[in-house]
Design a protein around this motif. Structure first.
Motif, mmCIF file in Angstrom:
data_model
loop_
_atom_site.group_PDB
_atom_site.id
_atom_site.type_symbol
_atom_site.label_atom_id
_atom_site.label_comp_id
_atom_site.label_asym_id
_atom_site.label_seq_id
_atom_site.Cartn_x
_atom_site.Cartn_y
_atom_site.Cartn_z
ATOM 1 N N HIS A 72 -12.281 9.200 14.390
ATOM 2 C CA HIS A 72 -13.001 8.739 15.580
ATOM 3 C C HIS A 72 -13.355 7.248 15.484
ATOM 4 O O HIS A 72 -13.459 6.701 14.391
ATOM 5 C CB HIS A 72 -14.261 9.586 15.769
ATOM 6 N N ASN A 126 -18.354 10.276 14.101
ATOM 7 C CA ASN A 126 -18.403 9.492 15.335
ATOM 8 C C ASN A 126 -19.352 8.306 15.199
ATOM 9 O O ASN A 126 -20.323 8.360 14.446
ATOM 10 C CB ASN A 126 -18.845 10.380 16.492
ATOM 11 N N ASN A 150 -22.035 13.732 15.631
ATOM 12 C CA ASN A 150 -22.125 12.652 16.610
ATOM 13 C C ASN A 150 -23.581 12.309 16.901
ATOM 14 O O ASN A 150 -24.451 13.173 16.826
ATOM 15 C CB ASN A 150 -21.451 13.094 17.912
#
Lengths: 440, 401
Positions: free
Chosen positions: B120, B162, B221
């Motif tokens: 990511h 992330n 995330n």
């Protein structure tokens, strides 16, 4: 002229020198590129050694659509006169996987093809202390029940599965006055029909139709698994122990039997359920003991305080006489993220009596971090039954379910039960208990 | 043949063999190439994991404009377009490289070696830097978009998945799936500044080593609210969402959600953070004004993403092939959309008009276009092999798994 000559001479010398130096420059550049390449290859080797990847092309089978023309020739796109046909074809792709990923994939694949086995075991111990009324035999007694369910599940086809539940129950349930005819302070006791015997509790096939909106289950079923699924008071393995706080007594279903359950759930606000089953093993055919149940469920989120489920059900049982009906409500509503309130009401006809039995309950469950440990839950519930024969029962139960591990939980229960038979003195009991539950 | 002759013959051959892959690398100067995309806001970027390319779909015709091949066994994971629409960047998970594509000409302009298994990524708000997370290397690579080089490799993470920049671009928050903390990067110095402790593993975890020591499911995330003040970090093992105040960089509230929350997805208005709980197959709606869960609704298995459009939330249930739909006004379930049978659907992006979803479906090599209002589904087949994710410039729903 001399100047020109000198210039020419210098130019010629420069060209000569450059020509002589060129191989060295090219060689240097070549060496540098080679060294860089070796560095890159060494780095690549380190990476390969670290991640241990498989670089073989990955092979998989894909479901594809092709177009077959009148001559039987297959085309990737539609051509005049061709027909769309679904087929399967091998595909090779350049996907690099680590050996770990490959092993995990193989294990998951093997697991998905096997029959899954699950175990749900519980040991319930309760003590009865009578504190009101004429002394009964249960006073001071301690009871213990052990229950083990073995579950088998297997996928048979697309959206179709088989399930079987074999249960073994043994122990000493309260049966000498603590519960009488009214209720039981141990939901496991309600399932105890044979001591020390394994019995087939459920065995059914389930398939899903119409984009999986309709679920059809057929076989030996327990309809209480599909109806009156109160979120806070429906599970004797993790919530209340008392039977009146597990199922609505007005449902009146004592045994599992051959039958069917249809669940229509488009995953919107409404869902509907319809089911029937044989309600007694003594029946010689299905129509002699047909128990039918229908339920409508509405999902709401009033005032955005949390989700709630509002159920309305009706049942008909022709086992006795011309058939007896019952109807009821079952609501559960989140008051906040961790607090759920519930209530139930049931009204059932009684053979040979113009009046009906009425059952009701209410309570609250606390979960979602409102205990000692994050996954603990606790609750308090009250249930009452006013029966057609003028007897009644009142029960209050509190429990704390300690989640010891993902597969193991220990709960503590305290119930206070008052029973009053018609024209008799009321008796009351305090029933402390524990339940050890393992699921794996 | 003498040994010397053999050596003389072998050396040039060796050089040729070693140099061959470099020669084959399809990098070139985009300056002399034909312009294929004039308006980068009108394309959907598709990450094709197994055909190892990035495809570009015209949103008006639903046709593939072209694709950029990255190389064999690159297996790209996520792609993102720079805010000016000039570049598309992606991490090649099995090549350990970052790739820079010139959007206008669909040309691969640069391969940049990074750390292990890049997945990511995110652009800084000013577009100057591209942060590439390398989960297997426990690092974040800082790519300077001016020089197209890795200028720093920030280490010290635990499976960084992330990366989320603050709107002013001064800080970036990194979700560590292999831990229970959020990393804060000082973007001016590209240094790991702080580790924000999101939640404590309960003491009773010692009795459950199989669960807590077998595998860690930490923070995938950190989702940021519209005003940039609060961030929401879901922790899978702990079943919580930590609310981080970006001014103080500390958790100001812990919200208990369902089992094994994957991550929070911010509704476009910013009112709700919707959390996909894969452990119990529910979604939790967090009211961001009160920072409380206001609904926990049944969903499907293996949720991979949540998109918002037409006042609805669309939850992608990967293995079931369904999108579960929720009414964002009433916070009630509103049905589900069947994409197909035996499909593995992945992630989706929403167009900037918030009318259509572009859903990657890996097992049938397709992208499905879903009209959010009518819920009509249109299939765009043959976009590449194993499309894994989609991206639209300036979409509010650009995310990866």
């Amino acid at each position: 002229m001399t100047h020109t000559h000198t210039s020419k001479c210098r130019l010629g010398t420069s060209v000569l020198l450059a020509a002589l130096a060129l191989p060295q420059v090219v060689q240097a550049q070549s060496d540098e590129a080679l060294l860089q390449r070796i560095d890159a290859l060494e780095q690549r080797l380190i990476e390969l050694e670290t991640t241990t990847v498989l670089s073989d092309p990955e092979t998989s089978v894909k479901r594809i659509e092709v177009f077959i023309d009148a001559n039987g020739i297959e085309h990737d796109t539609q051509v005049p006169g061709s027909q769309r046909v679904v087929t399967y074809q091998r595909q090779r792709v350049f996907r690099r996987q680590t050996i770990n990923e490959k092993i995990e994939e193989a294990l998951a694949d093997a697991e998905s093809r096997n029959v899954q086995l699950g175990v749900d075991a519980a040991i319930v111990m309760q003590n009865v202390q009578q504190n009101r009324g004429q002394t009964q035999g249960a006073d001071g007694s301690t009871y213990q029940l052990a229950s083990t369910d073995l579950y088998f599940t297997a996928g048979l086809a697309q959206y179709t599965m088989f399930f079987a539940d074999i249960v073994g129950l043994s122990g000493t349930p309260q049966g000498d006055g603590t519960d009488g005819e009214l209720a039981q302070t141990n939901g496991y006791g309600a399932r105890l029909t044979q001591q020390n015997d394994l019995s087939l509790r459920e065995a059914w096939l389930m398939t899903q139709l119409w984009d999986q909106q309709l679920s059809l289950t057929i076989g030996r079923v327990d309809l209480t698994n599909y109806f009156d699924n109160n979120a806070a008071a429906n599970d004797e393995t993790s919530q209340f122990l008392s039977d009146s706080l597990v199922n609505n007594p007005a449902l009146g279903l004592a045994e599992n039997g051959a039958g069917m359950a249809l669940v229509y759930d488009p995953k919107g606000a409404f869902s509907a359920r319809l089911g029937y089953q044989q309600s007694t093993d003594a029946a010689t055919n299905l129509s002699d003991s047909l128990y039918q149940l229908v339920e409508i469920v509405y999902r709401a989120n009033p005032l955005r305080m949390g989700e709630g489920n509002y159920r309305l059900w009706y049942r008909q049982d022709n086992t006795i006489g011309g058939g007896l009906s019952a109807h009821g409500l079952s609501f559960d509503q989140k008051l906040s993220a961790g607090i759920t309130a519930f209530t139930r009401y049931g009204n059932n006809e009684v053979e040979g009596n113009s009046e009906n039995d009425i059952h009701y309950s209410a309570g609250v469950q606390f979960a979602n971090g409102l205990g000692f440990n994050p996954e603990d839950a606790w609750g308090i519930g009250y249930s009452g039954s006013d029966l057609a024969d003028k007897s009644n029962e009142r029960l209050v139960e509190g429990y704390y379910n300690l989640r010891i591990a993902e597969k193991l939980q220990l709960s503590f229960h305290l119930a206070y039960l008052t029973e009053k038979a018609a024209a008799a003195e009321a008796v009351s009991y305090l029933v402390p208990g524990t339940r050890l539950q393992a699921s794996f | 043949m003498t040994k010397l002759k053999k050596l003389l013959l072998a050396c040039p051959l060796l050089v040729l063999v070693m140099a061959a892959p470099a020669v084959a690398t399809p990098m070139s100067d985009p300056g002399d190439k034909e312009i294929k995309i004039t308006d980068p806001s009108k394309v959907v970027v598709i990450v094709n994991r197994d055909s190892n390319d990035i495809a570009f779909l015209d949103v008006e015709t639903n046709k593939i404009i072209g694709s950029v091949f990255l190389g064999r066994n690159v297996n790209p994971h996520m792609a993102m377009m720079s805010r000016d629409g000039r570049w598309v960047v992606t991490g090649g998970t099995r090549a350990n490289k970052a790739y820079i594509i010139d959007v206008a000409t669909l040309t691969l302009v640069k391969e940049i070696p990074v750390d292990f298994a890049p997945e990511h990524l995110a652009f800084s708000p000013d577009g100057r830097y591209y942060y590439q997370g390398n989960p297997d290397g426990d690092s974040v690579s800082v790519i300077d978009m001016a020089s197209l080089t890795e200028i720093k490799r920030i280490r010290g993470f635990a499976e960084p998945l992330n990366i989320t920049f603050t709107p002013d671009g001064t800080k970036a928050y990194v979700g560590n799936y292999g831990a229970h903390w959020v990393g804060v990067i000082d973007v001016t110095r590209h240094e790991l500044l702080k580790k924000i402790h999101v939640g404590t593993v309960p003491g009773i975890a010692a009795l459950d080593p199989e669960r807590y020591l077998g595998e860690i499911k930490g923070i995938s995330n950190v989702s940021i609210g519209n005003d940039g003040r609060y961030l929401y970090a879901a922790d899978g093992d702990l079943g919580i969402v930590g609310v981080i105040d970006s001014r103080e960089d500390k958790v100001v509230k812990t919200i208990r959600v369902g089992a094994d929350p994957w991550r929070a997805y911010m509704s476009h208005g910013g009112r709700y953070a919707v959390v996909a709980n894969n452990g119990d197959e529910t979604v939790s709606f967090i009211d961001t004004e009160k920072n409380e869960v206001v609904a926990t609704l049944e969903s499907g298995p293996d949720m991979m993403g949540i998109n918002f459009a037409a006042h609805k939330a669309f939850v992608i249930s990967s293995s079931s092939g369904f999108l579960y739909v929720y009414d964002m006004e009433t916070l009630k379930p509103a049905g589900r959309i069947k994409i197909g049978t035996n499909l593995q659907i992945e992630t989706a992006t929403t167009d900037t008009a918030e009318q259509k979803l572009y859903l990657a479906s890996s097992t049938d090599n397709s992208v499905y276009v879903i009209d959010a209002a009518s819920e009509e589904v249109t299939r765009v087949p043959n976009v590449g092999l194993y499309p894994w994710g989609t991206h639209i410039l300036s979409s509010k729903d650009n995310y990866c798994h």
